[in-house]
Design a protein around this motif. Structure first.
Motif, PDB file in Angstrom:
ATOM      1  N   ARG A 163      -7.988   9.395  -1.384  1.00 50.76           N
ATOM      2  CA  ARG A 163      -6.999  10.206  -2.091  1.00 50.76           C
ATOM      3  C   ARG A 163      -6.528   9.503  -3.356  1.00 50.76           C
ATOM      4  NH1 ARG A 163      -2.027  11.701   1.471  1.00 50.76           N
ATOM      5  NH2 ARG A 163      -1.086   9.866   0.499  1.00 50.76           N
ATOM      6  N   LEU A 164      -6.318   8.166  -3.265  1.00 50.19           N
ATOM      7  CA  LEU A 164      -5.902   7.406  -4.450  1.00 50.19           C
ATOM      8  C   LEU A 164      -6.983   7.461  -5.527  1.00 50.19           C
ATOM      9  CD1 LEU A 164      -4.252   4.263  -2.790  1.00 50.19           C
ATOM     10  CD2 LEU A 164      -3.104   5.941  -4.251  1.00 50.19           C
ATOM     11  N   VAL A 165      -8.251   7.365  -5.124  1.00 48.85           N
ATOM     12  CA  VAL A 165      -9.352   7.410  -6.090  1.00 48.85           C
ATOM     13  C   VAL A 165      -9.414   8.785  -6.759  1.00 48.85           C
ATOM     14  CG1 VAL A 165     -11.866   7.417  -6.322  1.00 48.85           C
ATOM     15  CG2 VAL A 165     -10.732   5.630  -4.978  1.00 48.85           C
ATOM     16  N   THR A 166      -9.289   9.834  -5.960  1.00 50.68           N
ATOM     17  CA  THR A 166      -9.425  11.204  -6.480  1.00 50.68           C
ATOM     18  C   THR A 166      -8.242  11.582  -7.358  1.00 50.68           C
ATOM     19  OG1 THR A 166     -10.650  11.824  -4.508  1.00 50.68           O
ATOM     20  CG2 THR A 166      -9.736  13.612  -5.835  1.00 50.68           C
ATOM     21  N   GLU A 167      -7.029  11.322  -6.868  1.00 52.52           N
ATOM     22  CA  GLU A 167      -5.828  11.770  -7.587  1.00 52.52           C
ATOM     23  C   GLU A 167      -5.562  10.957  -8.844  1.00 52.52           C
ATOM     24  OE1 GLU A 167      -2.660  11.630  -4.788  1.00 52.52           O
ATOM     25  OE2 GLU A 167      -3.364  13.378  -3.628  1.00 52.52           O
ATOM     26  N   ASN A 168      -6.073   9.737  -8.903  1.00 51.80           N
ATOM     27  CA  ASN A 168      -5.762   8.862 -10.032  1.00 51.80           C
ATOM     28  C   ASN A 168      -7.005   8.498 -10.847  1.00 51.80           C
ATOM     29  OD1 ASN A 168      -2.732   7.975  -9.482  1.00 51.80           O
ATOM     30  ND2 ASN A 168      -3.814   7.947  -7.502  1.00 51.80           N
ATOM     31  N   ASP A 169      -8.117   9.154 -10.504  1.00 49.14           N
ATOM     32  CA  ASP A 169      -9.355   8.956 -11.248  1.00 49.14           C
ATOM     33  C   ASP A 169      -9.650   7.458 -11.444  1.00 49.14           C
ATOM     34  OD1 ASP A 169     -11.655   9.718 -12.502  1.00 49.14           O
ATOM     35  OD2 ASP A 169     -10.715   9.844 -14.489  1.00 49.14           O
TER      36      ASP A 169
ATOM     37  N   ALA B 117       0.821  -1.214   0.000  1.00 50.49           N
ATOM     38  CA  ALA B 117       0.000   0.000   0.000  1.00 50.49           C
ATOM     39  C   ALA B 117       0.849   1.256   0.000  1.00 50.49           C
ATOM     40  CB  ALA B 117      -0.931  -0.005   1.210  1.00 50.49           C
ATOM     41  N   ALA B 118       2.042   1.177   0.570  1.00 50.11           N
ATOM     42  CA  ALA B 118       2.911   2.350   0.674  1.00 50.11           C
ATOM     43  C   ALA B 118       3.911   2.450  -0.471  1.00 50.11           C
ATOM     44  CB  ALA B 118       3.672   2.311   2.009  1.00 50.11           C
ATOM     45  N   SER B 119       3.961   1.416  -1.324  1.00 51.51           N
ATOM     46  CA  SER B 119       4.982   1.369  -2.373  1.00 51.51           C
ATOM     47  C   SER B 119       4.623   2.266  -3.566  1.00 51.51           C
ATOM     48  CB  SER B 119       5.165  -0.082  -2.855  1.00 51.51           C
ATOM     49  OG  SER B 119       6.043  -0.118  -3.964  1.00 51.51           O
ATOM     50  N   GLU B 120       5.511   3.200  -3.873  1.00 50.29           N
ATOM     51  CA  GLU B 120       5.310   4.071  -5.036  1.00 50.29           C
ATOM     52  C   GLU B 120       5.549   3.316  -6.340  1.00 50.29           C
ATOM     53  OE1 GLU B 120       4.182   7.045  -5.003  1.00 50.29           O
ATOM     54  OE2 GLU B 120       4.196   7.400  -2.833  1.00 50.29           O
ATOM     55  N   ALA B 121       6.176   2.128  -6.249  1.00 55.31           N
ATOM     56  CA  ALA B 121       6.471   1.360  -7.455  1.00 55.31           C
ATOM     57  C   ALA B 121       5.225   0.659  -7.990  1.00 55.31           C
ATOM     58  CB  ALA B 121       7.564   0.329  -7.163  1.00 55.31           C
ATOM     59  N   LEU B 122       4.210   0.520  -7.147  1.00 52.90           N
ATOM     60  CA  LEU B 122       2.987  -0.161  -7.576  1.00 52.90           C
ATOM     61  C   LEU B 122       1.999   0.843  -8.154  1.00 52.90           C
ATOM     62  CD1 LEU B 122       2.329  -2.662  -4.634  1.00 52.90           C
ATOM     63  CD2 LEU B 122       3.433  -3.103  -6.825  1.00 52.90           C
ATOM     64  N   SER B 123       1.081   0.324  -8.950  1.00 52.31           N
ATOM     65  CA  SER B 123       0.050   1.187  -9.524  1.00 52.31           C
ATOM     66  C   SER B 123      -0.903   1.647  -8.427  1.00 52.31           C
ATOM     67  CB  SER B 123      -0.734   0.420 -10.591  1.00 52.31           C
ATOM     68  OG  SER B 123      -1.496  -0.613  -9.986  1.00 52.31           O
ATOM     69  N   ALA B 124      -1.584   2.743  -8.691  1.00 54.09           N
ATOM     70  CA  ALA B 124      -2.553   3.254  -7.713  1.00 54.09           C
ATOM     71  C   ALA B 124      -3.661   2.224  -7.465  1.00 54.09           C
ATOM     72  CB  ALA B 124      -3.142   4.566  -8.222  1.00 54.09           C
ATOM     73  N   GLU B 125      -4.038   1.500  -8.507  1.00 51.90           N
ATOM     74  CA  GLU B 125      -5.092   0.494  -8.372  1.00 51.90           C
ATOM     75  C   GLU B 125      -4.669  -0.615  -7.408  1.00 51.90           C
ATOM     76  OE1 GLU B 125      -7.711  -2.529 -11.209  1.00 51.90           O
ATOM     77  OE2 GLU B 125      -6.285  -1.106 -12.100  1.00 51.90           O
ATOM     78  N   ASP B 126      -3.418  -1.124  -7.576  1.00 55.27           N
ATOM     79  CA  ASP B 126      -2.931  -2.178  -6.678  1.00 55.27           C
ATOM     80  C   ASP B 126      -2.830  -1.667  -5.244  1.00 55.27           C
ATOM     81  OD1 ASP B 126      -2.758  -4.103  -8.619  1.00 55.27           O
ATOM     82  OD2 ASP B 126      -0.649  -3.739  -9.079  1.00 55.27           O
ATOM     83  N   ARG B 127      -2.342  -0.449  -5.086  1.00 57.40           N
ATOM     84  CA  ARG B 127      -2.230   0.113  -3.735  1.00 57.40           C
ATOM     85  C   ARG B 127      -3.608   0.263  -3.104  1.00 57.40           C
ATOM     86  NH1 ARG B 127       1.033   5.527  -4.084  1.00 57.40           N
ATOM     87  NH2 ARG B 127       0.798   5.372  -1.815  1.00 57.40           N
ATOM     88  N   PHE B 128      -4.594   0.665  -3.912  1.00 60.32           N
ATOM     89  CA  PHE B 128      -5.962   0.822  -3.396  1.00 60.32           C
ATOM     90  C   PHE B 128      -6.484  -0.511  -2.860  1.00 60.32           C
ATOM     91  CE2 PHE B 128     -10.517   0.418  -3.793  1.00 60.32           C
ATOM     92  CZ  PHE B 128     -10.997   1.594  -3.239  1.00 60.32           C
ATOM     93  N   TRP B 129      -6.323  -1.590  -3.651  1.00 56.27           N
ATOM     94  CA  TRP B 129      -6.888  -2.873  -3.235  1.00 56.27           C
ATOM     95  C   TRP B 129      -6.108  -3.487  -2.071  1.00 56.27           C
ATOM     96  CZ3 TRP B 129     -11.614  -3.299  -4.208  1.00 56.27           C
ATOM     97  CH2 TRP B 129     -12.168  -2.833  -5.408  1.00 56.27           C
ATOM     98  N   ALA B 130      -4.828  -3.147  -1.962  1.00 55.90           N
ATOM     99  CA  ALA B 130      -4.084  -3.567  -0.770  1.00 55.90           C
ATOM    100  C   ALA B 130      -4.682  -2.901   0.468  1.00 55.90           C
ATOM    101  CB  ALA B 130      -2.606  -3.219  -0.910  1.00 55.90           C
ATOM    102  N   LEU B 131      -4.985  -1.626   0.363  1.00 53.99           N
ATOM    103  CA  LEU B 131      -5.622  -0.907   1.480  1.00 53.99           C
ATOM    104  C   LEU B 131      -7.015  -1.457   1.756  1.00 53.99           C
ATOM    105  CD1 LEU B 131      -4.561   2.734   0.552  1.00 53.99           C
ATOM    106  CD2 LEU B 131      -3.986   1.552   2.691  1.00 53.99           C
ATOM    107  N   ASP B 132      -7.739  -1.813   0.699  1.00 51.07           N
ATOM    108  CA  ASP B 132      -9.078  -2.359   0.869  1.00 51.07           C
ATOM    109  C   ASP B 132      -9.033  -3.648   1.686  1.00 51.07           C
ATOM    110  OD1 ASP B 132     -12.009  -2.251  -0.125  1.00 51.07           O
ATOM    111  OD2 ASP B 132     -11.393  -4.301  -0.576  1.00 51.07           O
TER     112      ASP B 132
END
Length: 936
Positions: A648-654, A609-624
Motif C-alpha cells: 500500500r505504501l508503494v502504491t499510494e506514494n509511488d 512503521a505506524a508513525s504518520e510523521a515519518l516519510s513513506a520511504e522510512d516507514r516502508f524500510w521499517a516494515l522491511d
C-alpha cells in the motif's frame, strides 16, 4: 535431532575433564568411607585407622588388621578392576603369616556397584580366598562392625556421614559442618601432611580432634543453609602470605569465607575488626590467636603469652611455634577496610608462618592497602547466570537465559542483591524476571531493592561531580578506554582535561570502576543502577547529552573496534534518542538481524512503521526490517499483514525501484513458503523485470530464486543454482577451494581481494553454501564441506546468528552419519565458546540442550544429565515450543540410555602417507595432524 529456538566456558579437552571429575569423585567417596570408619572406631574397639598407606583404608584392631580397597565405578565390577588389589592382598598376607606384621589379616573390596556376572562366578569358586570379601550396597555378606556398608554414590555417602555426625554431642553446629571439615582433615592425612604426616588417626585422640574442629568452626559466622558458589570462587587457603578479597556489602564475602572454612584442614581463625582500633590491632589479634591455637593442655600457651609481651612479640612467638611443629594457620580479617593500612602492615610483617585473607569493601582504603602491602585485590565475581536461575527457580521465578542475564547485569550477580531482586519479582511481578528487570532498568519498579538501599550510603559519599560522572558512564555496559570515557565526560559536563583526569582517578580509587586489562574500564555493574537514577534526576537535557556523547563515540569507534555488545548498545541509544533514520537504515541490513532478537528494537521499528510523521520511504524500510526478522521467526500471519502495508505504501506514494524490488523478493519467498508456485513465479518475473543490470543485484536475486525453489521442494534446481552461485562468489572474493579447506578464518582473511569491504559477499557466499547443504540433505545427498565452509564465512562476516544455526545443522549431519565425536567437537571448539564470548543469550538453551544430547550419543550420560539439570531452571521461562523442545531432548537422552545408538563411525584412511599439515582425507576440514593424524 530437533532443537529449540531460544555455557561453562568449557575446558580444552572435555574428555579429560570427565576423567578428572570421575577420579576426584572416587577420592571423595574414599574419604567419606574412611570418615564412616572413624565414626564407628570407638564402638568397634579400633585402635587406629590409616588412610592411603598400603591400602586405601586400614583398620587396626588389638589382634587383627583389616585392609580395604575402595572402588567406584559406573558399571558392574569386573575382575580386572580388582586384579592388582588381590595381588597386593597376597603380599600383605605374607607379611602377617611370616610375623613381620602383628595379628591376623583380612581383606575387603568396598565398591559402590555389585560384581558383574564373571566376577560373581569367581566369588562362588572354592579357590576364592576365604579372607577376601567384596562389599557393595545391599550385599548379602555379613559386614564387620568397623566397616560401613558401601553407598551408591557420593550423595548417599555424604548423607550417611551427616547422620553419624548428628549423634555426636555438638548440637550447636550442623552435622554437615563437621563432615566437610573432617573430610578436609582426612584428605590432608592421605597426602601425608601435618598433623597426620603418618597417615594415621588414633581412636583415643578422636574426641580431641572433634573438639578442635568444633571450636575452630565456632569462631566463624554460620554459613547460609543453602550456599551457592560464586563465579571462579577463590580458595580460602593459598600459598600467598596475604590476599585481599573485595566486594560491596551484599557481595557474599562472609558467606564465602564461612563456607570455605568447612572444607579446609588448615588451622583457621576469624576476626571481625570493625570495632578494633588500629593501634590495638596487633595485640588483640595476637592474644586471641594464641589462645585459639595453643590454649589446650600441652599447647605451649605459656611460652607464647610471656608476661609483658607485646603484640608483635606474641605474633613472632606464634609463628616460631607453628614453624617448629610444621604447621600453618590462616587468619581471616573481616572489614579490613576499617583499619588503617599501616596498622595492617604492622600486624602482618611480625607474623611469619601466618597467612592472611583480608575481606574489604571497595573504596580508597583498598587502594591504600594495595599500595602499602604490595598486593592486588581479588574481587568476588558474584553468581553466574546458571546459579541465579537455580535460585530463581527455587523461589518460584520464571525467565529464559536472556532474562536472567539481564538481571545478572543489573545486580552485578552479587548474591544478596540477586536474592532480594528475585523475592521482589515473586511478590510484585508474579515471578517474571523479564518484566521485573525491565522495570528495574527503566526505574519504574515500585519497591526499592536491597542493592539501592545498601549502596545509597556508598553513593552518597561521592561528590556531586563524581555522582554525575558515574551516571554518565553508567549508560555504557561495555568497557571504554580512558580516552573514550574522558570524551563522554567532557561532552556531557563541559569539563576540561584536567578535571576529567582527576574525576577518573578518584572513581578508580573509590572502587566504582571495574578495570578490564590495563586501559579499559566501566562503572561497576552494582553501581550502575544508582548512577542511572542520578543521571535521570539531573534532568532530560543532561541525560540526552550523555546518551548522544556515547552514541557518537560508538559510531566513530565501531568501524575499527567492532563487537556485538557495542552494536547492541548503539541500537539501544538510537531508540532512547529517537533516532529513526539510522535505526531504520540498519534494520534493512542483513547483519542487523544476525545480532539476535531484541524486543525493544522491534517495538521501536513498529512505532516507526505506524508513525504518520515519518516519510513513506522510512516507514516502508521499517516494515522491511520487521518482515526480515519475522521470516526468521516464522510468523506467517505477521508477514502477510506487513507485506500488505508495504504494498500500500508503494502504491499510494509511488515509491521507487528499490522498494518495489524489495517487496517483490519478499512476496516471492512468502508465496514459495506457502507452496503457491504460481504466485511465486509471478513475483519472480516481476523482480526480474525490475532488477538493475548489475552483477551484485543479479547474484542476490538468483539466491532468492534458489531459496524460493527450495521452499517449493525443487531441491535439484536449488542445488544447481546455489552451486553456480558459490563459484561466482569465490571468484568475487578471489578465493579457490584450496584456500579455504583446512584453514581457519584468520588464515583465509588475508587471501581476500584487496581494496574492498567483502562483508556482504562473505555473508552471501555463506548463505549460498548453507542453502546448497539443505537442498542436498533433502535429496539424501552428502554436501561435503559446505556447512563447515559456511561457518567459516559466517564467522568472517560476523554473521553470528547464522554461524550458530549452521553449526547446529552440522552437528545434526554428523549425528546422522554416526560421527558423535565429530558432533561433540563442533560444540566444544566452535559453538559453545562463540555463544559465551559474544553473549548470544538467545542461543544458550538451544545449543546446550543439543550438546547434552550429543553427550548422550557419546555415552557420557552423567555429563548429559548434569547439563540438562543446569538448564532446567530456564524451562518455565521458555515459550511453549521451547519447553516442548527441551522436554524432547530430555526424553531422547533417556531413550539413548535404554537403546544405544549405532556405533561411532570410523573413517578408514586409504593406505599411504599423508602430509601432517594437509587437509585430513576424512573431510572434516581440519589438518591431518589435528584429526586422524592425531588419532593415529
Amino acid at each position: 535431532m530437533s532443537r529449540t529456538t531460544t555455557a561453562a566456558p568449557l575446558t580444552l579437552d572435555s574428555g579429560q575433564l570427565a576423567q578428572i571429575e570421575a577420579i576426584h569423585r572416587g577420592f571423595l567417596y574414599q574419604h567419606l568411607y574412611a570418615m564412616a570408619c572413624l565414626f564407628r572406631a570407638a564402638g568397634a574397639g579400633v585402635v587406629e585407622l590409616v588412610v592411603e598407606s598400603d591400602e586405601d583404608v586400614e583398620i587396626a584392631l588389638p589382634e587383627a588388621r583389616i585392609y580395604v580397597q575402595v572402588k567406584t565405578r559406573n558399571k558392574p565390577l569386573i575382575f580386572s578392576d580388582i586384579k592388582s588389589a588381590l595381588q597386593r592382598f597376597d603380599a600383605l598376607r605374607d607379611e602377617h603369616s611370616t610375623g613381620r606384621r602383628h595379628g591376623t589379616a583380612s581383606f575387603v573390596v568396598a565398591s559402590n556397584v555389585a560384581p558383574g556376572p564373571g566376577l560373581s562366578e569367581k566369588l562362588a569358586e572354592a579357590s576364592w580366598p576365604a579372607d577376601v570379601a567384596i562389599h557393595w550396597p545391599g550385599c548379602p555378606s555379613v559386614i564387620e562392625a568397623p566397616l560401613p556398608e558401601p553407598w551408591l554414590g557420593v550423595a548417599d555417602a555424604l548423607a550417611s556421614c551427616c547422620d553419624s555426625a548428628s549423634t555426636l554431642p555438638f548440637a550447636i553446629l550442623a552435622p554437615e559442618t563437621l563432615v566437610w571439615k573432617l573430610a578436609g582433615r582426612i584428605m590432608s592425612a592421605a597426602a601425608g601432611t601435618s598433623p597426620h604426616a603418618d597417615h594415621t588417626f588414633r581412636t583415643e585422640a578422636l574426641p580431641e580432634l572433634f573438639e578442635q574442629l568444633i571450636i575452630q568452626l565456632q569462631d566463624f559466622p554460620a554459613p547460609p543453609p543453602h550456599y551457592r558458589s560464586q563465579d571462579q570462587e577463590p580458595p580460602l587457603i593459598s600459598a600467598e602470605p596475604v590476599r585481599l578479597i573485595t566486594g560491596f556489602s551484599g557481595a557474599g564475602k562472609t558467606s564465602w569465607v564461612s563456607q570455605a572454612a568447612l572444607q579446609t584442614s588448615d588451622a583457621l581463625a576469624y576476626f571481625n575488626v570493625s570495632e578494633v582500633p588500629g593501634t590495638a590491632l596487633a595485640a588483640t589479634v595476637a592474644r586471641e590467636l594464641a589462645a585459639r591455637l595453643f590454649g589446650k593442655p600441652g599447647g605451649k600457651l605459656g611460652e607464647i603469652l610471656l608476661p609483658g609481651a607485646t603484640g608483635p612479640e606474641i605474633l613472632f612467638a606464634i609463628g616460631k611455634h607453628l614453624a617448629d611443629s610444621d604447621r600453618t594457620a590462616t587468619l581471616v580479617i573481616d572489614n579490613a577496610h576499617r583499619v588503617p593500612a599501616a596498622d595492617l602492615k604492622s600486624l602482618i610483617e611480625h607474623s611469619h608462618n601466618l597467612r592472611y585473607a583480608l575481606l574489604a569493601q571497595p573504596g580508597p582504603a583498598v587502594a591504600l592497602m594495595e599500595a602499602t602491602l604490595g598486593i592486588q585485590s581479588q574481587p568476588l565475581l558474584g553468581w553466574t547466570n546458571e546459579t541465579i536461575a537455580a535460585e530463581g527457580a527455587a523461589l518460584g521465578c520464571h525467565g529464559d537465559y536472556a532474562a536472567y542475564e539481564r538481571l545478572k547485569t543489573l545486580t552485578a550477580g552479587l548474591p544478596l542483591y540477586v536474592q532480594n531482586a528475585l523475592q521482589i519479582a515473586v511478590q510484585h511481578n508474579g515471578g517474571g524476571i523479564s518484566q521485573f528487570s525491565q522495570e528495574l532498568e527503566e526505574q519504574t519498579h515500585a519497591v526499592e531493592t536491597a542493592q539501592e538501599l545498601i549502596l545509597a550510603r556508598v553513593f552518597g559519599n561521592y561528590t556531586d561531580e563524581e555522582r554525575g560522572a558515574i551516571g554518565a558512564l553508567s549508560l555504557s555496559d561495555v568497557p571504554l578506554s580512558q580516552s573514550d570515557a574522558a570524551q563522554v565526560l567532557r561532552t556531557t559536563f563541559d569539563l576540561d582535561d584536567k578535571a576529567v583526569a582527576k574525576l577518573l582517578r578518584k572513581l578508580r580509587s573509590a572502587g566504582a570502576i571495574q578495570v578490564f586489562g590495563t586501559e579499559r574500564f566501566k562503572i561497576h555493574d552494582a553501581m550502575r543502577l544508582l548512577g542511572r537514577a542520578h543521571l535521570e534526576a539531573l534532568g532530560n537535557a543532561t541525560l540526552r547529552k550523555a546518551q548522544a556523547a556515547i552514541r557518537d563515540l560508538l559510531i566513530t569507534t565501531l568501524p575499527r573496534e567492532w563487537s556485538v555488545q557495542k552494536v547492541n548498545l548503539l541500537l539501544r541509544l538510537f531508540v532512547a534518542l529517537g533516532d529513526v533514520k539510522p535505526l531504520v537504515s540498519m534494520a534493512t541490513d542483513e547483519l542487523f538481524h544476525e545480532l539476535g532478537f531484541m524486543p525493544e528494537i522491534v517495538a521501536f521499528l513498529e512505532q516507526a512503521a505506524a508513525s504518520e510523521a515519518l516519510s513513506a520511504e522510512d516507514r516502508f524500510w521499517a516494515l522491511d526490517g520487521l518482515v526480515f526478522a519475522e521470516f526468521k521467526q516464522g510468523d506467517e500471519q505477521a508477514i502477510r499483514q506487513r507485506l500488505a502495508l508495504m504494498e500500500r505504501l508503494v502504491t499510494e506514494n509511488d515509491l521507487g525501484q528499490s522498494e518495489r524490488l524489495a517487496i517483490g523478493m519478499k512476496r516471492m519467498l512468502f508465496a514459495a513458503r506457502e507452496g503457491d508456485a504460481t504466485a511465486a513465479q509471478a513475483a519472480m518475473e516481476e523482480t526480474a523485470r525490475l532488477l538493475p543490470d548489475r552483477p551484485e543485484y543479479v547474484r542476490i536475486a538468483r539466491y532468492n530464486y534458489a531459496h524460493a525453489m527450495f521452499e517449493l521442494g525443487m531441491f535439484e534446481e536449488c542445488a544447481h543454482e546455489t552451486s553456480d552461485l558459490i563459484e561466482q562468489y569465490y571468484d568475487v572474493l578471489g578465493l579457490s577451494l584450496s584456500d579455504v579447506t583446512g584453514k581457519n578464518p584468520d588464515k583465509i582473511q588475508p587471501l581476500l581481494k584487496k581494496g574492498k569491504d567483502h562483508t556482504d559477499d562473505l555473508k552471501h557466499l555463506a548463505d549460498s553454501l548453507d542453502l546448497y547443504a539443505k537442498a542436498c540433505h533433502c535429496m539424501g545427498r552428502k554436501s561435503g564441506l559446505a556447512r563447515i565452509h559456511a561457518m567459516k564465512f559466517y564467522s568472517m562476516a560476523q554473521a553470528l546468528d547464522s554461524f550458530v544455526r549452521v553449526g547446529q545443522d552440522l552437528v545434526d549431519e554428523f549425528v546422522e552419519r554416526h560421527d558423535y565425536i565429530g558432533a561433540r567437537d563442533v560444540f566444544e571448539r566452535n559453538l559453545i565458546p562463540t555463544i559465551f564470548k559474544t553473549k548470544l543469550a538467545s542461543h544458550v538453551v538451544s545449543v546446550r540442550s543439543q550438546y547434552a544430547v550429543v553427550l548422550a550419543y557419546c555415552r557420557a550420560f552423567e555429563q548429559a544429565d548434569e547439563e540438562m539439570a543446569r538448564l532446567a531452571p530456564y524451562e518455565s521461562g521458555l515459550d511453549e515450543m521451547g519447553q516442548i523442545e527441551l522436554q524432547r531432548q530430555r526424553a531422547l537422552i533417556s531413550q539413548l540410555k535404554l537403546s544405544p545408538p549405532p556405533p561411532q563411525w570410523q573413517f578408514k584412511l586409504p593406505p599411504g602417507k599423508y602430509p601432517v599439515n594437509a587437509p585430513c582425507p576424512c573431510g572434516s576440514g581440519k589438518k591431518y595432524k589435528k584429526c586422524h593424524g592425531r588419532r593415529a
